[in-house]
Design a protein around this motif. Structure first.
Motif, PDB file in Angstrom:
ATOM      1  N   PHE A 103       0.863  -1.186   0.000  1.00 22.16           N
ATOM      2  CA  PHE A 103       0.000   0.000   0.000  1.00 22.16           C
ATOM      3  C   PHE A 103       0.896   1.230   0.000  1.00 22.16           C
ATOM      4  CE2 PHE A 103      -2.232  -3.420   2.106  1.00 22.16           C
ATOM      5  CZ  PHE A 103      -3.495  -3.386   1.540  1.00 22.16           C
ATOM      6  N   SER A 104       0.474   2.284  -0.691  1.00 18.97           N
ATOM      7  CA  SER A 104       1.280   3.495  -0.763  1.00 18.97           C
ATOM      8  C   SER A 104       0.360   4.693  -0.962  1.00 18.97           C
ATOM      9  CB  SER A 104       2.285   3.403  -1.914  1.00 18.97           C
ATOM     10  OG  SER A 104       2.997   4.615  -2.062  1.00 18.97           O
ATOM     11  N   ASP A 105       0.784   5.830  -0.420  1.00 16.44           N
ATOM     12  CA  ASP A 105       0.010   7.054  -0.623  1.00 16.44           C
ATOM     13  C   ASP A 105       0.472   7.823  -1.851  1.00 16.44           C
ATOM     14  OD1 ASP A 105       2.456   7.946   0.178  1.00 16.44           O
ATOM     15  OD2 ASP A 105       1.695   9.327   1.722  1.00 16.44           O
ATOM     16  N   GLY A 106       1.391   7.238  -2.597  1.00 18.08           N
ATOM     17  CA  GLY A 106       1.900   7.889  -3.790  1.00 18.08           C
ATOM     18  C   GLY A 106       2.994   8.887  -3.522  1.00 18.08           C
ATOM     19  N   ASP A 107       3.351   9.083  -2.271  1.00 17.01           N
ATOM     20  CA  ASP A 107       4.393  10.059  -1.931  1.00 17.01           C
ATOM     21  C   ASP A 107       5.562   9.332  -1.276  1.00 17.01           C
ATOM     22  OD1 ASP A 107       5.784  12.331  -1.522  1.00 17.01           O
ATOM     23  OD2 ASP A 107       4.383  13.233  -0.101  1.00 17.01           O
ATOM     24  N   THR A 108       5.712   9.437   0.027  1.00 15.36           N
ATOM     25  CA  THR A 108       6.840   8.813   0.730  1.00 15.36           C
ATOM     26  C   THR A 108       6.404   7.712   1.670  1.00 15.36           C
ATOM     27  OG1 THR A 108       6.725  10.503   2.460  1.00 15.36           O
ATOM     28  CG2 THR A 108       8.201  10.918   0.595  1.00 15.36           C
ATOM     29  N   LEU A 109       5.135   7.650   2.010  1.00 17.00           N
ATOM     30  CA  LEU A 109       4.645   6.683   2.980  1.00 17.00           C
ATOM     31  C   LEU A 109       4.129   5.443   2.250  1.00 17.00           C
ATOM     32  CD1 LEU A 109       4.060   6.123   5.981  1.00 17.00           C
ATOM     33  CD2 LEU A 109       1.758   7.056   5.595  1.00 17.00           C
ATOM     34  N   SER A 110       4.596   4.262   2.699  1.00 19.73           N
ATOM     35  CA  SER A 110       4.134   3.006   2.114  1.00 19.73           C
ATOM     36  C   SER A 110       4.119   1.945   3.192  1.00 19.73           C
ATOM     37  CB  SER A 110       5.025   2.570   0.954  1.00 19.73           C
ATOM     38  OG  SER A 110       6.345   2.305   1.410  1.00 19.73           O
ATOM     39  N   MET A 111       3.350   0.868   2.945  1.00 17.36           N
ATOM     40  CA  MET A 111       3.208  -0.194   3.929  1.00 17.36           C
ATOM     41  C   MET A 111       3.160  -1.529   3.201  1.00 17.36           C
ATOM     42  SD  MET A 111       0.155  -0.942   6.730  1.00 17.36           S
ATOM     43  CE  MET A 111      -1.058  -1.287   5.453  1.00 17.36           C
ATOM     44  N   ALA A 112       3.920  -2.520   3.728  1.00 14.42           N
ATOM     45  CA  ALA A 112       3.877  -3.896   3.243  1.00 14.42           C
ATOM     46  C   ALA A 112       3.235  -4.732   4.328  1.00 14.42           C
ATOM     47  CB  ALA A 112       5.269  -4.407   2.917  1.00 14.42           C
ATOM     48  N   PHE A 113       2.191  -5.507   3.954  1.00 15.64           N
ATOM     49  CA  PHE A 113       1.361  -6.198   4.947  1.00 15.64           C
ATOM     50  C   PHE A 113       1.415  -7.691   4.706  1.00 15.64           C
ATOM     51  CE2 PHE A 113      -2.640  -8.185   6.112  1.00 15.64           C
ATOM     52  CZ  PHE A 113      -2.842  -7.746   7.408  1.00 15.64           C
ATOM     53  N   LEU A 114       1.662  -8.440   5.779  1.00 20.13           N
ATOM     54  CA  LEU A 114       1.593  -9.892   5.775  1.00 20.13           C
ATOM     55  C   LEU A 114       0.805 -10.341   6.992  1.00 20.13           C
ATOM     56  CD1 LEU A 114       5.139 -11.170   4.752  1.00 20.13           C
ATOM     57  CD2 LEU A 114       2.981 -11.693   3.609  1.00 20.13           C
ATOM     58  N   ALA A 115      -0.086 -11.349   6.770  1.00 14.43           N
ATOM     59  CA  ALA A 115      -0.883 -11.885   7.873  1.00 14.43           C
ATOM     60  C   ALA A 115      -0.971 -13.386   7.724  1.00 14.43           C
ATOM     61  CB  ALA A 115      -2.279 -11.265   7.882  1.00 14.43           C
ATOM     62  N   GLY A 116      -1.130 -14.068   8.885  1.00 14.42           N
ATOM     63  CA  GLY A 116      -1.255 -15.514   8.847  1.00 14.42           C
ATOM     64  C   GLY A 116      -1.842 -16.055  10.127  1.00 14.42           C
ATOM     65  N   PHE A 117      -2.431 -17.271  10.004  1.00 15.39           N
ATOM     66  CA  PHE A 117      -3.026 -17.950  11.143  1.00 15.39           C
ATOM     67  C   PHE A 117      -2.148 -19.137  11.519  1.00 15.39           C
ATOM     68  CE2 PHE A 117      -6.773 -15.911   9.261  1.00 15.39           C
ATOM     69  CZ  PHE A 117      -7.336 -15.317  10.378  1.00 15.39           C
ATOM     70  N   ALA A 118      -1.956 -19.283  12.837  1.00 15.42           N
ATOM     71  CA  ALA A 118      -1.230 -20.428  13.370  1.00 15.42           C
ATOM     72  C   ALA A 118      -1.657 -20.629  14.811  1.00 15.42           C
ATOM     73  CB  ALA A 118       0.278 -20.229  13.289  1.00 15.42           C
ATOM     74  N   ALA A 119      -2.128 -21.840  15.119  1.00 14.24           N
ATOM     75  CA  ALA A 119      -2.517 -22.207  16.494  1.00 14.24           C
ATOM     76  C   ALA A 119      -3.539 -21.229  17.062  1.00 14.24           C
ATOM     77  CB  ALA A 119      -1.283 -22.290  17.402  1.00 14.24           C
ATOM     78  N   ASP A 120      -4.623 -20.967  16.366  1.00 13.17           N
ATOM     79  CA  ASP A 120      -5.727 -20.097  16.787  1.00 13.17           C
ATOM     80  C   ASP A 120      -5.270 -18.675  17.073  1.00 13.17           C
ATOM     81  OD1 ASP A 120      -7.528 -22.182  16.562  1.00 13.17           O
ATOM     82  OD2 ASP A 120      -7.202 -22.821  18.643  1.00 13.17           O
ATOM     83  N   LYS A 121      -4.168 -18.285  16.476  1.00 14.27           N
ATOM     84  CA  LYS A 121      -3.689 -16.917  16.640  1.00 14.27           C
ATOM     85  C   LYS A 121      -3.531 -16.272  15.266  1.00 14.27           C
ATOM     86  CE  LYS A 121      -3.156 -17.121  21.154  1.00 14.27           C
ATOM     87  NZ  LYS A 121      -3.907 -16.243  22.097  1.00 14.27           N
ATOM     88  N   LEU A 122      -3.737 -14.969  15.269  1.00 16.61           N
ATOM     89  CA  LEU A 122      -3.522 -14.185  14.060  1.00 16.61           C
ATOM     90  C   LEU A 122      -2.205 -13.426  14.221  1.00 16.61           C
ATOM     91  CD1 LEU A 122      -4.390 -12.882  11.362  1.00 16.61           C
ATOM     92  CD2 LEU A 122      -5.653 -11.175  12.702  1.00 16.61           C
ATOM     93  N   TYR A 123      -1.323 -13.587  13.253  1.00 16.72           N
ATOM     94  CA  TYR A 123      -0.015 -12.940  13.275  1.00 16.72           C
ATOM     95  C   TYR A 123       0.044 -11.926  12.128  1.00 16.72           C
ATOM     96  CZ  TYR A 123       1.528 -16.578  16.501  1.00 16.72           C
ATOM     97  OH  TYR A 123       1.669 -17.411  17.605  1.00 16.72           O
ATOM     98  N   LEU A 124       0.625 -10.781  12.457  1.00 14.54           N
ATOM     99  CA  LEU A 124       0.809  -9.737  11.457  1.00 14.54           C
ATOM    100  C   LEU A 124       2.274  -9.339  11.412  1.00 14.54           C
ATOM    101  CD1 LEU A 124      -2.188  -7.306  12.249  1.00 14.54           C
ATOM    102  CD2 LEU A 124      -2.167  -9.273  10.701  1.00 14.54           C
ATOM    103  N   PHE A 125       2.763  -9.122  10.193  1.00 11.63           N
ATOM    104  CA  PHE A 125       4.090  -8.548  10.005  1.00 11.63           C
ATOM    105  C   PHE A 125       3.924  -7.367   9.050  1.00 11.63           C
ATOM    106  CE2 PHE A 125       8.053  -8.076   7.619  1.00 11.63           C
ATOM    107  CZ  PHE A 125       8.932  -7.850   8.663  1.00 11.63           C
ATOM    108  N   ILE A 126       4.262  -6.184   9.566  1.00 10.01           N
ATOM    109  CA  ILE A 126       4.019  -4.955   8.803  1.00 10.01           C
ATOM    110  C   ILE A 126       5.321  -4.175   8.730  1.00 10.01           C
ATOM    111  CG2 ILE A 126       2.732  -2.789   8.714  1.00 10.01           C
ATOM    112  CD1 ILE A 126       0.511  -4.263  10.278  1.00 10.01           C
ATOM    113  N   SER A 127       5.677  -3.819   7.509  1.00 11.68           N
ATOM    114  CA  SER A 127       6.880  -3.015   7.277  1.00 11.68           C
ATOM    115  C   SER A 127       6.436  -1.681   6.695  1.00 11.68           C
ATOM    116  CB  SER A 127       7.829  -3.738   6.314  1.00 11.68           C
ATOM    117  OG  SER A 127       8.952  -2.937   6.033  1.00 11.68           O
TER     118      SER A 127
END
Length: 711
Positions: A103-127
């Protein structure tokens, strides 16, 4: 261009066989690909029918109705093989093979998103990429006074809530939210770590899986000194939730999409070897997947070589959809129940992908676009020229290519051999035409061929021509001597007679005058014969042709010859013509003149007590047209062997007449001219018993072209 090169180029036609074999392989490969695609399409239709008939399954998997959020407000969570460590580094996520959503705002701010399920938990990794970073100030009175992450979660029956993920320093994060009264509360169920990175920061979070059962959205917010920026799926509400109490905020429309265990179980029964079966929803998110696309076995040498000879058509690069989202351009959604087909390339192999739409209640409800729940995509890896793995196909290709190459080698070898024979004949003709080799030596070294083909016939014809040239050359060389001999003797007789006449007495003058007269008559006869030959050549062109009964002609002239030569007897031997007749279109004057020369020649050499035979018969040789043969035979001295091939030349003779005089040979020359005028030929041979036979073959029908023999 030399004949050898021409034949070599023509021999290249043999390459049609290998070319035809390669084209056949292309056809076989295309048929194999079509059959594979047809099989994949049938399987995809069966899966789509099975899923479409189970409306409850599609309802529980949230595929039966329209998605609650727009496509750009949706996120995807992968199934994780193991829980990652919450250290903010994200090393485990790289081993999972998943690719982040960007995701990006077209300028300088951007975000890379990863999500996953393991053992009834939701994990997020965001850069997050943010060049200007600020941390939270607890004294600000805001939920987050610096850069922060905003998560919206709305669980069924509990309402929505905005969680602010903040930190005062890199390390452990804080998760806080406001209740309905605006009071700030921490939520320790959300845990994670914040780590600085080059140009931004990274977050790794863990929370209960039920946080994603309803609406779910994530945004990264950057708070600068004078501005506020955000990027993600929450939208403009992201700028309000982290500030001072904004009151009650409406729910965000985002959601978190993931694989459905129930759909995976439904697809498992259709799984086949080396085939991957996937179900994607309307927005292209992967909702179920079974099977693996295992790499093909190493290619054989023949397959690799064939890949260079017949390069495959170019296909787009295959993408493994590690983000969980399928590009509609790769496998476009089908409509009206029709399947779509696409081909991709991956590491030298081809991957066939067939997509069939899934309709709720299909086929009873029909292919209604509003009832479309998604698409079934089936993929299979197909190595090019896979039919070569079949031993029979490989042998067919080997035999065809080997046969073509063998035929090409044979044709080139035959062309070289034929060119060698022709070059050998050409060199022999060149040496014979040059002055460096005598005709006799050229004939001795003339090439002879065992194979009776056109080249051998051409060589034989050239050899015969060379023999005729040799005979004619010999005749020309001896012509001067013959003329000198013929003229010297009568001239000597005349000179000596005149000398004796001057010196002799009157009583003997008559004898010398008689000898001088005989010499003059002999000179006159020689000149007359040569003049007659020239006159005959000139008169042939104006001769009249009419139909003549040859039998009657032979009988008439036999009687005339008996009267003209009383010292000799003449016999007419006429064979039965069978079903034919003895009428021919000839020039009677020339024909009688020709017989006169033959009879005069026979009388000159035949003893007086031996008869002269005039013959007439009708015959044919091989496939040639029937012809008449006129002959004159006598029992005189045989023909010398050295006269073979030149007997009918002018001034050719080596036999003395019965009176002891030398015969000039001009009569036979005239015979040959008249025979050629009528389209026939003259010949002579020694009879086996005794004597000589002269004959003339005349065609039954006159020829349009009659060649005269040059003087």
């Amino acid at each position: 261009m030399k004949l050898r090169r021409q034949l070599a180029l023509v021999s290249l036609v043999a390459l049609i066989l290998p070319w035809a074999a390669l084209q056949s392989l292309q056809v076989f490969d295309a048929l194999l690909r079509e059959s594979q695609v047809a099989s994949l399409t049938a399987t995809a239709r069966a899966v789509a029918a099975r899923l479409g008939a189970d409306a409850d399954l599609l309802e529980r998997s949230e595929l039966a109705a329209q998605p609650a959020a727009a496509e750009n407000r949706e996120l995807y969570a992968h199934p994780l093989p193991a829980p990652p460590i919450l250290d903010g580094a994200g090393d485990e996520w790289r081993t999972f093979g998943a690719e982040p959503l960007s995701f990006s705002d077209g300028d300088t701010l951007s975000m890379a998103f990863l999500a996953g399920f393991a053992a009834d938990k939701l994990y997020l990794f965001i850069s997050v990429t943010d060049p200007e970073r600020r941390f939270h100030n607890p004294a600000s009175g805001q939920l987050a006074s610096g850069d922060h992450l905003l998560i919206h979660s709305e669980r069924p029956g509990l309402g929505g809530r905005y969680y602010v993920i903040r930190t005062e320093l890199p390390g452990t994060i804080e998760a806080v939210y406001r209740d309905l009264s605006g009071a700030e509360h921490p939520d320790y169920r959300i845990q994670g770590s914040w780590r600085e990175s080059k140009g931004g920061y990274q977050l790794e979070l863990r929370m209960p899986a039920e946080f994603a059962k309803g609406h779910f959205a994530v945004s990264a917010v950057s708070k600068g000194a004078d501005d506020l920026a955000h990027v993600g799926t929450i939208g403009e509400l992201a700028t309000l939730a982290g500030g001072e109490d904004p009151g009650v905020l409406p729910s965000a429309e985002g959601r978190l999409v993931s694989l459905s265990e129930a759909l995976n179980e439904a697809l498992t029964i259709f799984t086949a070897e080396d085939t991957r079966l996937s179900l994607i929803d309307r927005h292209g998110w992967l909702r179920a997947q079974t099977g693996e696309l295992t790499p093909e076995a190493p290619r054989s040498g023949a397959t690799t070589a064939l890949g260079y000879l017949l390069p495959r058509p170019h296909h787009p690069q295959w993408q493994n959809a590690n983000t969980g989202h399928w590009d509609p351009k790769d496998v476009g959604p089908s409509s009206a129940g029709e399947a779509s087909e696409r081909w991709f390339s991956d590491r030298g192999d081809n991957i066939a992908a067939v997509a069939v739409p899934v309709y709720v209640g299909w086929p009873d409800a029909g292919a209604v676009e509003s009832q479309r729940a998604g698409s079934v995509v089936i993929e299979k890896r197909l190595a090019p020229w896979r039919m070569l793995d079949n031993q029979a196909a490989l042998e067919l290709l080997t035999f065809t290519l080997g046969g073509g190459l063998l035929l090409l080698a044979l044709l080139i070898g035959y062309a070289s051999w034929l060119s060698l024979r022709i070059r050998k004949l050409s060199r022999a003709a060149e040496l014979a035409a040059s002055e460096r080799q005598a005709p006799d030596k050229a004939l001795a070294s003339w090439p002879r061929y065992r194979l009776e083909d056109e080249v051998a016939e051409l060589s034989e014809h050239y050899r015969q021509l060379l023999e005729q040239v040799r005979a004619h050359t010999h005749y020309l060389k001896t012509l001067t001597g013959k003329l000198s001999h013929e003229l010297r003797t009568p001239l000597a007789v005349v000179r000596s007679s005149l000398d004796n006449l001057l010196a002799a007495p009157a009583s003997e003058s008559g004898r010398y005058a008689e000898r001088a007269r005989e010499g003059c008559e002999r000179l006159s006869a020689l000149v007359s014969a040569m003049t007659e030959a020239s006159r005959v050549e000139a008169s042939i062109a104006s001769a009249d042709i009419e139909e003549v009964d040859l039998k009657q002609l032979i009988n008439d002239i036999r009687a005339a010859y008996a009267d003209a030569y009383p010292s000799h007897s003449f016999i007419a031997r006429i064979e039965s013509p069978g079903s034919g007749r003895y009428r021919a279109r000839v020039s009677p004057e020339l024909l009688v003149q020709m017989l006169d020369k033959l009879v005069d020649n026979a009388v000159s050499y035949s003893p007086v007590d031996k008869p002269i035979t005039l013959g007439l018969n009708r015959s044919s040789a091989g496939d040639e047209l029937p012809y008449f043969q006129l002959s004159v035979a006598n029992e005189g001295p045989p023909l010398p062997e050295q006269l073979e091939g030149q007997l009918f030349n002018s001034l050719t003779s080596a036999r003395e007449t019965s009176s002891g005089q030398l015969h000039l040979g001009l009569g036979l020359y005239i015979v040959d001219l008249i025979a050629r005028f009528h389209g026939g030929a003259a010949g002579a041979r020694n009879e086996s018993g005794a004597g000589v036979l002269f004959w003339v073959d005349l065609p039954d029908k006159p020829r349009e072209i009659r060649a005269t023999k040059p003087t």
